[in-house]
Design an enzyme around this catalytic site. Structure first.
Site, short mmCIF file in Angstrom:
data_model
loop_
_atom_site.label_atom_id
_atom_site.label_comp_id
_atom_site.label_asym_id
_atom_site.label_seq_id
_atom_site.Cartn_x
_atom_site.Cartn_y
_atom_site.Cartn_z
N GLU A 217 11.94 2.45 -3.10
CA GLU A 217 11.38 2.30 -4.45
C GLU A 217 10.25 3.29 -4.66
O GLU A 217 9.48 3.56 -3.74
CB GLU A 217 10.88 0.85 -4.60
CG GLU A 217 10.42 0.48 -5.99
CD GLU A 217 10.06 -1.02 -6.11
OE1 GLU A 217 10.78 -1.88 -5.55
OE2 GLU A 217 9.04 -1.31 -6.75
N ASP B 296 7.27 3.80 -7.57
CA ASP B 296 6.71 3.07 -8.72
C ASP B 296 5.60 3.78 -9.45
O ASP B 296 4.64 4.24 -8.82
CB ASP B 296 6.02 1.78 -8.23
CG ASP B 296 6.97 0.78 -7.67
OD1 ASP B 296 8.05 0.61 -8.22
OD2 ASP B 296 6.62 0.15 -6.65
N GLU C 254 3.13 2.12 -12.27
CA GLU C 254 2.80 0.92 -13.05
C GLU C 254 1.51 1.19 -13.81
O GLU C 254 0.56 1.72 -13.24
CB GLU C 254 2.62 -0.31 -12.14
CG GLU C 254 3.88 -0.67 -11.38
CD GLU C 254 3.77 -2.02 -10.69
OE1 GLU C 254 2.66 -2.59 -10.61
OE2 GLU C 254 4.82 -2.49 -10.22
N ARG D 196 -8.16 -2.72 5.49
CA ARG D 196 -6.79 -3.20 5.44
C ARG D 196 -6.00 -2.82 6.69
O ARG D 196 -5.02 -3.47 7.03
CB ARG D 196 -6.14 -2.57 4.20
CG ARG D 196 -4.86 -3.18 3.83
CD ARG D 196 -4.49 -2.66 2.45
NE ARG D 196 -3.09 -2.80 2.23
CZ ARG D 196 -2.42 -2.16 1.29
NH1 ARG D 196 -3.05 -1.31 0.50
NH2 ARG D 196 -1.15 -2.36 1.14
#
Ligand SMILES: *[C@@H]1O[C@H](CO)[C@@H](O)[C@H](O)[C@H]1NC(C)=O
Ligand SMILES: *[C@@H]1O[C@H](CO)[C@@H](O)[C@H](O)[C@H]1NC(C)=O
Ligand SMILES: *[C@@H]1O[C@H](CO)[C@@H](O)[C@H](O)[C@H]1NC(C)=O
Length: 300
Positions: free
Chosen positions: A102, A104, A106, A284
């Site tokens: 995918e 993307d 957005e 993260r």
């Protein structure tokens, strides 16, 4: 004066080019199916334009009839104007099934006058978590702007008005799966994500402003169309420019790399407009960044 003269001189060929591209843009009726939202998605002007709308009951969306394995995909969007907080407009490529690929774009709405966020991500063989976010250098609700994905065996590049903003290189050599086995369709949607979209969900959708509308025009795919009958999804049956009719198809995109000038522009945009990069988010990834984040990951 000298500057504006120079400006005129470079603008002229660009205008001609824009007209040529415009004249070969696809017909929305022929390239896409409305997949949800019923009458909220409208094809206008004999297939030249499309609008998606969102109200309290539903958003809307469309997808390409064709599946592609590599291509250069351009579309022009004019995003929800005014108070668009909570709304998300999307333009993306995706394969189907488990371990999908995918790419993307957005567009996260905002209160009037506050900036949209362009959120990008890349999934390769099911692995995502590769977010990068940007502000734009213009108001994306005033005019149409071109958002493009270049996808070839070397890399995936995101462009805004032909300026590269992100590059995801093929790093298979260091064990990072790449998007080279699964054909993808082109998708677009407008939906509500008030739980997270605007200031991380602090600002909710103001339904008194509904319906919210995003407009689309000038879709263009110089791409390899995957035949739906193909039994071997890893090979592309033929190169095809879905739009050019007169001229022979332009296939330079298939091995197009970023030249020095583009790399410079990319770095400049990232320096000024990037607001999040997973490759620098050490909280993260306490055990170290994903391998593709390494500067040495690929020769360049
Ligand atoms: C777009 O395609 C539709 C359906 O095939 C057709 O009716 C329409 O005339 C086409 N528009 C243009 C501008 O050619
Ligand atoms: C909305 O505006 C606020 C304030 O300027 C900003 O922090 C935020 O990044 C903007 N975009 C979104 C989608 O929240
Ligand atoms: C090439 O594109 C044309 C126009 O979209 C389409 O009709 C044709 O089927 C395509 N050919 C292949 C082999 O995919």
């Amino acid at each position: 004066m000298a500057y504006s003269l120079f400006g005129t001189m470079v603008m002229l060929p660009m205008l001609v080019l824009a007209c040529l591209l415009g004249s070969v843009s696809s017909n929305f009726s022929e390239e896409f199916d409305i997949t949800w939202g019923e009458e909220r998605a409208k094809i206008l002007n004999n297939g030249e334009a499309l609008t998606l709308s969102l109200d309290k009951n539903s958003g809307s969306g469309f997808q390409s009839k064709n599946e592609y394995l590599y291509g250069k995909f351009d579309i022009q969007l004019k995003l929800v104007p005014g108070n668009s907080a909570g709304t998300v407009s999307t333009y993306y490529l995706s394969s189907q099934g488990l371990n999908h690929d995918e790419v993307d774009f957005e567009f996260l709405g905002n209160l009037s006058g506050d900036p949209y966020i362009v959120h990008t991500n890349v999934y390769s063989q099911g692995k995502g978590d590769r977010e990068q976010q940007f502000y734009l250098w213009f108001d994306p609700t005033q005019d149409f702007h071109t958002y493009s994905v270049l996808w070839n065996p070397l890399h995936v590049v995101f462009y805004v008005d032909n300026t590269p903003i992100r590059e995801f290189k093929n790093s298979e050599a260091i064990g990072v799966p790449y998007l080279n086995k699964q054909p993808m369709k082109v998708y677009s949607s407008l939906w509500d994500a008030e739980d997270w979209a605007t200031r991380g969900g602090l600002i909710k959708t103001d339904w008194t402003q509904a319906p919210f509308i995003t407009s689309f025009q000038n879709f263009k795919a110089d791409a390899c169309i995957q035949s739906s009958k193909s039994s071997s999804p890893s090979t592309c049956s033929s190169l095809n420019s879905s739009t050019s009719s007169s001229s022979s198809p332009d296939r330079t995109w298939l091995n197009q790399e970023l030249d020095l000038k583009s790399k410079k522009r990319l770095r400049r945009v990232q320096k000024k407009f990037m607001i999040y990069n997973y490759c620098t988010d050490s909280k993260r990834f306490p055990q170290g960044f994903p391998p593709e984040c390494s500067k040495k990951s690929t020769k360049s």
